[in-house]
Write a protein that holds these residues in place. Sequence first.
Motif, PDB file in Angstrom:
ATOM      1  N   ALA A  69      16.169  -6.964  20.893  1.00  0.00           N
ATOM      2  CA  ALA A  69      15.950  -5.936  19.871  1.00  0.00           C
ATOM      3  C   ALA A  69      16.788  -4.698  20.128  1.00  0.00           C
ATOM      4  CB  ALA A  69      14.467  -5.565  19.816  1.00  0.00           C
ATOM      5  N   VAL A  70      16.934  -4.351  21.382  1.00  0.00           N
ATOM      6  CA  VAL A  70      17.583  -3.073  21.701  1.00  0.00           C
ATOM      7  C   VAL A  70      19.078  -3.238  21.962  1.00  0.00           C
ATOM      8  CG1 VAL A  70      15.434  -2.275  22.721  1.00  0.00           C
ATOM      9  CG2 VAL A  70      17.228  -3.137  24.215  1.00  0.00           C
ATOM     10  N   SER A  71      19.539  -4.482  22.078  1.00  0.00           N
ATOM     11  CA  SER A  71      20.909  -4.693  22.553  1.00  0.00           C
ATOM     12  C   SER A  71      21.951  -4.692  21.449  1.00  0.00           C
ATOM     13  CB  SER A  71      20.990  -6.005  23.339  1.00  0.00           C
ATOM     14  OG  SER A  71      20.710  -7.073  22.461  1.00  0.00           O
ATOM     15  N   GLY A  72      21.519  -4.565  20.219  1.00  0.00           N
ATOM     16  CA  GLY A  72      22.492  -4.492  19.137  1.00  0.00           C
ATOM     17  C   GLY A  72      23.457  -3.344  19.388  1.00  0.00           C
ATOM     18  N   ALA A  73      24.757  -3.565  19.112  1.00  0.00           N
ATOM     19  CA  ALA A  73      25.785  -2.566  19.434  1.00  0.00           C
ATOM     20  C   ALA A  73      25.516  -1.241  18.726  1.00  0.00           C
ATOM     21  CB  ALA A  73      27.161  -3.092  19.042  1.00  0.00           C
ATOM     22  N   ASP A  74      24.785  -1.330  17.635  1.00  0.00           N
ATOM     23  CA  ASP A  74      24.630  -0.126  16.823  1.00  0.00           C
ATOM     24  C   ASP A  74      23.235   0.491  16.913  1.00  0.00           C
ATOM     25  OD1 ASP A  74      23.616  -2.400  15.778  1.00  0.00           O
ATOM     26  OD2 ASP A  74      24.496  -2.153  13.789  1.00  0.00           O
ATOM     27  N   VAL A  75      22.387  -0.001  17.813  1.00  0.00           N
ATOM     28  CA  VAL A  75      21.049   0.583  17.945  1.00  0.00           C
ATOM     29  C   VAL A  75      21.144   1.935  18.674  1.00  0.00           C
ATOM     30  CG1 VAL A  75      18.825   0.384  19.100  1.00  0.00           C
ATOM     31  CG2 VAL A  75      19.755  -1.573  17.854  1.00  0.00           C
TER      32      VAL A  75
ATOM     33  N   ARG B 105      20.325   3.414  13.279  1.00  0.00           N
ATOM     34  CA  ARG B 105      19.655   2.145  13.528  1.00  0.00           C
ATOM     35  C   ARG B 105      18.637   2.312  14.672  1.00  0.00           C
ATOM     36  NH1 ARG B 105      21.246  -2.615  11.336  1.00  0.00           N
ATOM     37  NH2 ARG B 105      20.266  -4.457  12.300  1.00  0.00           N
ATOM     38  N   ILE B 106      17.449   1.821  14.430  1.00  0.00           N
ATOM     39  CA  ILE B 106      16.335   2.014  15.361  1.00  0.00           C
ATOM     40  C   ILE B 106      15.743   0.665  15.739  1.00  0.00           C
ATOM     41  CG2 ILE B 106      14.091   3.160  15.661  1.00  0.00           C
ATOM     42  CD1 ILE B 106      16.207   5.158  14.858  1.00  0.00           C
ATOM     43  N   ALA B 107      15.525   0.473  17.019  1.00  0.00           N
ATOM     44  CA  ALA B 107      14.720  -0.676  17.444  1.00  0.00           C
ATOM     45  C   ALA B 107      13.277  -0.205  17.569  1.00  0.00           C
ATOM     46  CB  ALA B 107      15.218  -1.208  18.784  1.00  0.00           C
ATOM     47  N   PHE B 108      12.375  -0.918  16.921  1.00  0.00           N
ATOM     48  CA  PHE B 108      10.958  -0.527  16.952  1.00  0.00           C
ATOM     49  C   PHE B 108      10.153  -1.705  17.508  1.00  0.00           C
ATOM     50  CE2 PHE B 108       6.833   0.872  15.870  1.00  0.00           C
ATOM     51  CZ  PHE B 108       6.900   2.238  15.638  1.00  0.00           C
ATOM     52  N   LEU B 109       9.518  -1.491  18.648  1.00  0.00           N
ATOM     53  CA  LEU B 109       8.806  -2.584  19.321  1.00  0.00           C
ATOM     54  C   LEU B 109       7.303  -2.323  19.311  1.00  0.00           C
ATOM     55  CD1 LEU B 109      11.711  -1.982  20.770  1.00  0.00           C
ATOM     56  CD2 LEU B 109      10.983  -3.874  22.227  1.00  0.00           C
ATOM     57  N   GLY B 110       6.600  -3.295  18.869  1.00  0.00           N
ATOM     58  CA  GLY B 110       5.140  -3.166  18.767  1.00  0.00           C
ATOM     59  C   GLY B 110       4.756  -2.718  17.365  1.00  0.00           C
ATOM     60  N   VAL B 111       4.578  -3.680  16.468  1.00  0.00           N
ATOM     61  CA  VAL B 111       4.230  -3.308  15.087  1.00  0.00           C
ATOM     62  C   VAL B 111       2.819  -3.801  14.787  1.00  0.00           C
ATOM     63  CG1 VAL B 111       6.551  -3.024  14.198  1.00  0.00           C
ATOM     64  CG2 VAL B 111       5.560  -5.309  14.275  1.00  0.00           C
ATOM     65  N   GLY B 112       1.874  -3.235  15.496  1.00  0.00           N
ATOM     66  CA  GLY B 112       0.473  -3.557  15.264  1.00  0.00           C
ATOM     67  C   GLY B 112      -0.107  -2.621  14.214  1.00  0.00           C
ATOM     68  N   ILE B 113      -1.382  -2.338  14.404  1.00  0.00           N
ATOM     69  CA  ILE B 113      -2.172  -1.530  13.477  1.00  0.00           C
ATOM     70  C   ILE B 113      -1.568  -0.128  13.249  1.00  0.00           C
ATOM     71  CG2 ILE B 113      -3.859  -0.216  14.835  1.00  0.00           C
ATOM     72  CD1 ILE B 113      -6.090  -1.812  13.545  1.00  0.00           C
TER      73      ILE B 113
ATOM     74  N   GLU C 185      17.658   1.981   9.503  1.00  0.00           N
ATOM     75  CA  GLU C 185      17.727   0.527   9.595  1.00  0.00           C
ATOM     76  C   GLU C 185      16.949   0.092  10.826  1.00  0.00           C
ATOM     77  OE1 GLU C 185      21.814  -0.587   9.695  1.00  0.00           O
ATOM     78  OE2 GLU C 185      22.263   0.569   7.877  1.00  0.00           O
ATOM     79  N   LEU C 186      16.110  -0.923  10.662  1.00  0.00           N
ATOM     80  CA  LEU C 186      15.217  -1.287  11.764  1.00  0.00           C
ATOM     81  C   LEU C 186      15.472  -2.691  12.316  1.00  0.00           C
ATOM     82  CD1 LEU C 186      13.598   1.260  11.370  1.00  0.00           C
ATOM     83  CD2 LEU C 186      11.515  -0.091  11.453  1.00  0.00           C
ATOM     84  N   VAL C 187      15.392  -2.776  13.652  1.00  0.00           N
ATOM     85  CA  VAL C 187      15.216  -4.068  14.312  1.00  0.00           C
ATOM     86  C   VAL C 187      13.813  -4.026  14.895  1.00  0.00           C
ATOM     87  CG1 VAL C 187      16.160  -5.702  15.977  1.00  0.00           C
ATOM     88  CG2 VAL C 187      17.603  -3.862  15.073  1.00  0.00           C
ATOM     89  N   VAL C 188      13.012  -4.992  14.570  1.00  0.00           N
ATOM     90  CA  VAL C 188      11.638  -4.938  15.078  1.00  0.00           C
ATOM     91  C   VAL C 188      11.361  -6.125  15.983  1.00  0.00           C
ATOM     92  CG1 VAL C 188      10.795  -3.672  13.068  1.00  0.00           C
ATOM     93  CG2 VAL C 188      10.668  -6.178  13.093  1.00  0.00           C
ATOM     94  N   TRP C 189      10.404  -5.913  16.847  1.00  0.00           N
ATOM     95  CA  TRP C 189       9.928  -6.988  17.712  1.00  0.00           C
ATOM     96  C   TRP C 189       8.423  -6.804  17.882  1.00  0.00           C
ATOM     97  CZ3 TRP C 189       7.145  -6.608  22.232  1.00  0.00           C
ATOM     98  CH2 TRP C 189       6.877  -7.822  22.888  1.00  0.00           C
ATOM     99  N   ASN C 190       7.746  -7.916  17.966  1.00  0.00           N
ATOM    100  CA  ASN C 190       6.308  -7.862  18.247  1.00  0.00           C
ATOM    101  C   ASN C 190       5.923  -9.146  18.955  1.00  0.00           C
ATOM    102  OD1 ASN C 190       3.912  -6.097  17.626  1.00  0.00           O
ATOM    103  ND2 ASN C 190       3.100  -8.097  17.015  1.00  0.00           N
ATOM    104  N   ARG C 191       4.956  -9.030  19.863  1.00  0.00           N
ATOM    105  CA  ARG C 191       4.534 -10.217  20.600  1.00  0.00           C
ATOM    106  C   ARG C 191       4.092 -11.308  19.618  1.00  0.00           C
ATOM    107  NH1 ARG C 191       3.749 -10.323  25.890  1.00  0.00           N
ATOM    108  NH2 ARG C 191       3.698  -8.043  25.903  1.00  0.00           N
TER     109      ARG C 191
END
Lengths: 297, 297, 297, 297
Positions: free
Chosen positions: A54-60, A3-11, A26-32
Motif C-alpha cells: 500500500a505504501v510502496s507506490g512511487a507516488d504515495v 496520493r495517500i495510503a490509508f490503512l485500516g478502514v473499519g468503523i 487519491e487513495l490506496v487502501v488496505w485492511n485486514r
Amino acid sequence: MKRIAFLGVGIMGTPMALNLVRAGFELVVWNRTKARCRPLAELGAKVAPTPAAAVSGADVDAILYSLGEPAAVDDVVFGAEGILAGVRHGQVAVDLSTSHPEVSRRQERAFRNRGVDFLDAPVFGSVPEAETAALCIVVGGDGAALCRVRAVLGALSSAIYHMGPVGAGAAMGLIGSLIVGLQLQALAEALILGQKAGLDPRQVLEVIQLPDFRSPLFGGMGGGILKRDFRPIFSLKHMQKDADFIAQLAQQLNVPLPGSAIVREVIKAAVNQGGGDENASALIKALEVQANLVVRG
Amino acid sequence: MKRIAFLGVGIMGTPMALNLVRAGFELVVWNRTKARCRPLAELGAKVAPTPAAAVSGADVDAILYSLGEPAAVDDVVFGAEGILAGVRHGQVAVDLSTSHPEVSRRQERAFRNRGVDFLDAPVFGSVPEAETAALCIVVGGDGAALCRVRAVLGALSSAIYHMGPVGAGAAMGLIGSLIVGLQLQALAEALILGQKAGLDPRQVLEVIQLPDFRSPLFGGMGGGILKRDFRPIFSLKHMQKDADFIAQLAQQLNVPLPGSAIVREVIKAAVNQGGGDENASALIKALEVQANLVVRG
Amino acid sequence: MKRIAFLGVGIMGTPMALNLVRAGFELVVWNRTKARCRPLAELGAKVAPTPAAAVSGADVDAILYSLGEPAAVDDVVFGAEGILAGVRHGQVAVDLSTSHPEVSRRQERAFRNRGVDFLDAPVFGSVPEAETAALCIVVGGDGAALCRVRAVLGALSSAIYHMGPVGAGAAMGLIGSLIVGLQLQALAEALILGQKAGLDPRQVLEVIQLPDFRSPLFGGMGGGILKRDFRPIFSLKHMQKDADFIAQLAQQLNVPLPGSAIVREVIKAAVNQGGGDENASALIKALEVQANLVVRG
Amino acid sequence: MKRIAFLGVGIMGTPMALNLVRAGFELVVWNRTKARCRPLAELGAKVAPTPAAAVSGADVDAILYSLGEPAAVDDVVFGAEGILAGVRHGQVAVDLSTSHPEVSRRQERAFRNRGVDFLDAPVFGSVPEAETAALCIVVGGDGAALCRVRAVLGALSSAIYHMGPVGAGAAMGLIGSLIVGLQLQALAEALILGQKAGLDPRQVLEVIQLPDFRSPLFGGMGGGILKRDFRPIFSLKHMQKDADFIAQLAQQLNVPLPGSAIVREVIKAAVNQGGGDENASALIKALEVQANLVVRG
C-alpha cells in the motif's frame, strides 16, 4: 500531497477515508478484512494486498493508519509485510490510533532510519464526527512534517492541535480517554444512585444534561444505558486498552491518579460481566451488580 | 402569589431575589449579615429582623430560602426565631439549598404540622445563571404545591423538574454534585498528567473542551486553575458538605460508589492544603502535592 | 466492687459474664431475648426484667454492657426503662461496645449528671478470647474510675489499656476495626489473585501464615472462606457499622483514609451479595463477583 | 550438589550465601560491586569477574541469584557476560528475586534451550530470617528440579513450598507483597487516625500488636515510623516495583484489586515525597501530607 495510503478502514477509518476521497485525494487502501475495502474501491481507491504494498507506490506521499488493537502495530508497521518494509524516503507517516507515547517513539525511530517523518495523531470523536469531518486531531511530532500533511488532516477534522514532539499526540489522546473514563464513572454512579433513591432514570438523565456539568457523552452513553443498548461504538475493551496505557504512563511519570486507578478496576469487573465487546457504557454493569440493581434487558 | 419572603441573600440569593423583584413580586428579605440586604432594600424590599418576622407577614404567600451551611437549618428553620416560629397555615415553604433528603423530610414533617406545604428545590447553576434566571430547579414534594409556586420559581429558572415526593429534589441535587466531584477529579488528573507529560496546560484545557467528553465546567474551573485563581464561586467546603451528604445517602441505600468515595478523600486532603474556603477547583491542590508538582501562585 | 449488672449476654456477653461469675462477682443480668440469660441464672445470676431494674439494686457497684447494635444505646441506655432510669450516684458504667467517640461523650454527659462515672471500653477479641479471659480492653475515661473497675475488667481480659479521656476507648476500637477491614481486603485479594493465577488456595493460605506479614486473622477468616463457611462470628453487618463510624470519625477529623474508604464500598457490595448476616469474611464475595470467580458452596 | 554459584551478595544475599558456606557448600560468588564479595571470599568462596564466569566452572551444580532490580535480569541473565553465556547442560538455575511470572517463563525458555532446569523461588523474610536460615521459599518449576536443589534451599530456609509450574513461585511472591502493601496502608491509616484523634501513637502501636488482627510487620515497620527511622530494610522503591508487577498480573488475569490499586497510587505519592530510597514504611509520608500532620524528624 496528492496520493495517500490509508490503512485500516473499519468503523472509523472508512468515513475518514471517504472524506479524503471527497477532498480530491487519491487513495490506496488496505485492511485486514478485505471486504471492508469495497465501498472505497467503488469510489476509485486502489486496494493493496499488504501494508508494504500500500505504501510502496512511487507516488504515495503520506501514510495514514488507524489500528484498533495496540498489538496490530507489530504486524502492520513492523511486520515482514508491514509499512516499514515498503516506505520510501520523503514520505510522512501518521498514526491516527490512540496509543502510548513510547509506541510512538519506537515507531518514529524506525521511520526516521528510512527517511520518513512520523506523527502520532490520535483523533477525538466517533462515527458522526468522522463522517462530517468534525474530528479533533492532536498531533505529536515535527512542526514541518505536520505542515506537510495539514491539508490531509484538514479533510478529516475541524480542529488540529500540535501538542509537541512525537509522543505528545499520544499523551493527549490518553488524557482524553482518562476524562472519558471518569465521565462514564460519574454517569454510572449518578444513574444508579438515582434509581436506588427512587428517581426516574430518564428524568435524571435529562436533568444532568442541562447544568454546567453536562457533557454530550451523558446523552450518548446514557441514552444507550436506559435502552439497555450496549452495541459497541467505542468498545469497553478499547477503553480498557486506553486505561492500561494511562496507568503505564502514570507509572512512568510517577503521577498518582486515584480516580483513574479506581475506574480501571471497575472496567475489569465490567469486562468480567461480559461487557468487553459491548459499548464502553457497559461499565455501568459492574456497578449495577455491586448495587444489586436488577435491570431488565 | 404576590408576596414572597426570601431568606439568605448571599452570593446566589441576591441575584435570585433581584429576579423576583423584577418579575413583580413583593419581597421581605432576611439575612444573617444585615448589610447584604441593602441592594434589595433599595429596590423596595422590606428587611426583616428575624426569619420568623420575615415569614409572619399576613400577606406572605411563599417562603424561599437558600442556606449555605447545612447546620443553618437548625437555626433558620427550627430555631427560636426561625421560620417555623412565624409561619401560618396555607403558605408554601421552598428550600433552595442542596441538602440531604432526610433534612428535607424532617422539615416537611414540621411544616405539615403547621399547615404549610414544603418543597425541597435545590438549584443547579452558579452566579451567571442566577443573574440571568437560567437556573435549573429540581423539586421534591407535592405536585399541587409545586403548581402554586411555579410562577415564582419560573422567575428564577429556565427549567423546573418535578422529581418526586419530598426528598427527591435533594437527592437529585446530590446526584448533580456527585457528577461535579468526578468531573473536577477528571479535570485535575488530566491537567496534572498533561503537565508531567510535558504538554502545555493551556492547550490541554483547550483541547478537552472540544470532544464529546467535554463539560462547560472544564472551562470555568480549568481557567481558574491555570491562572491560580481560586476565589470561591462554589467553595470546596461546600463541595465537601455535598460529598458528605452523598456518602450518607449511599450508605442508607447501600450503594457502592467507589469513584465518589475516592473523590471524597481527595477533597479532605485538599481542604488540609488550605483549600476549604477557596473555589472547588482547589481540589487539584491535593493531587498536585501527591504528584510533587511545583506550581507558581 | 462486688455486685455487677451485666447487660447484653449474647455471643460475646455470655462468656464474659461467666468469667465474672467465676471470679466471684455477683451478677444481675439482662438481655433483650430472655432465654439467653438462662445459663447465667443457673449459676446464680439474678435476671432483671429491664435495664433500669438491673442496675437499680442498692448494692450494684458497676454496670457493664455490650450492645451489638449502635441504635440499641438509645433504648438500653437512654430509654424509658433504660440504664439511666435506674442508676444511682457512685456507680461506674462501662460500655464494652465498639462505638463512636461521640456516642461515648453523649453517654458520659448523661451519666455524669446522675453522679455516675462512665468509661468507654471496647474489647478486642472474639469468642475464644472472651471464654479464656484473654480479651484486650481499650479504655477511655477518668483514670480514677478505671481504677475502681480494674479488678472487674481484669476478670475479662489479659490486657487493659487506658487510652485517654472518654471517647479515646471508642476511637481505639475503631482503629482496630480499620485494621481488620484492610486485613480482610488483603486476604480476599490475595486468595482471588492466587486462584486466578492457578495456585492452590489452601497452599496460598498456608504460606501467608508464615512470613512477617502473617496475621492470626488470616487463618481464622481464611479457613472459613476455603470451606465456604460464613457462619457469623463477627458479622459483616457489624463490620459495616464500624466502617461507617470510622468514616464519620475520619470526616470529623478531616483525615483522608483512601484504603478504608475503598473497603467500605466493598463491604456494601458484599452486603448486597447477601453477606450482611454472614461472617465478615463474606467480604470476599464482592470481589469474587467482580473477578467472575466461580466458587462452590 | 556440592558447588554453588551465588550471584548478588547484597543485604539479603550475603547472609544467605553465608548459610550455604556454613552448610558445607563450596561457593563461587559474583556481585556488581566487588567489595561486597570480600566477607565471603575470606571464608573461602571464589570470586568470579562476571556472571558467565561464575557459573561456568566445570563443577558448579546449581546457580542461585537474587537481583534487586527487575531490569538487572536483562544484564545478569541475558547479557553478553550473563549467566546464560556460561551455563552448561545439567545445571539448575534458581531465581530468588521477587519477579513477574512472565519474567520467570522467559528465563525458563532460555535455560531450557541450554539444558538447564529453572526454578523461580522468591523468598519471604528479611535480614534476620536470612541470617537464621528462617526464610520461607515459594517455588515454581519442575518438581524433580526442586528435589535436586532441596538441600541447597534447605540451608536457607525453614519452609519450602512447591507452588506449581514455573511462574507459580513468582505469583506467590507477588501475593505476599500485595499483603505487605495493604498492611502498611492499614498501619499508616491507623497511626494517623489515632494521632488525629488525640491518642498516643506508641500506645496505638502497642495495642494493635495484641489482637488477632495483629501482624509482626506492625511492630517492625511501626517502630521505625515512631522513631522517624526510615533507613531501608525493604525499600519503598522495591515495594513499588512489586506493586507494578501486581498490577500487571492483575491486568493479565483481569482481576479487580481495588485495595491494591489504591495502595499503588499512595506509593507513588510517597515516592514523590522523597521516600523511594527509604524503608517501605515511608509510605506513611504520603498520608501524613494528605492529613496535614506535622511530624518531627
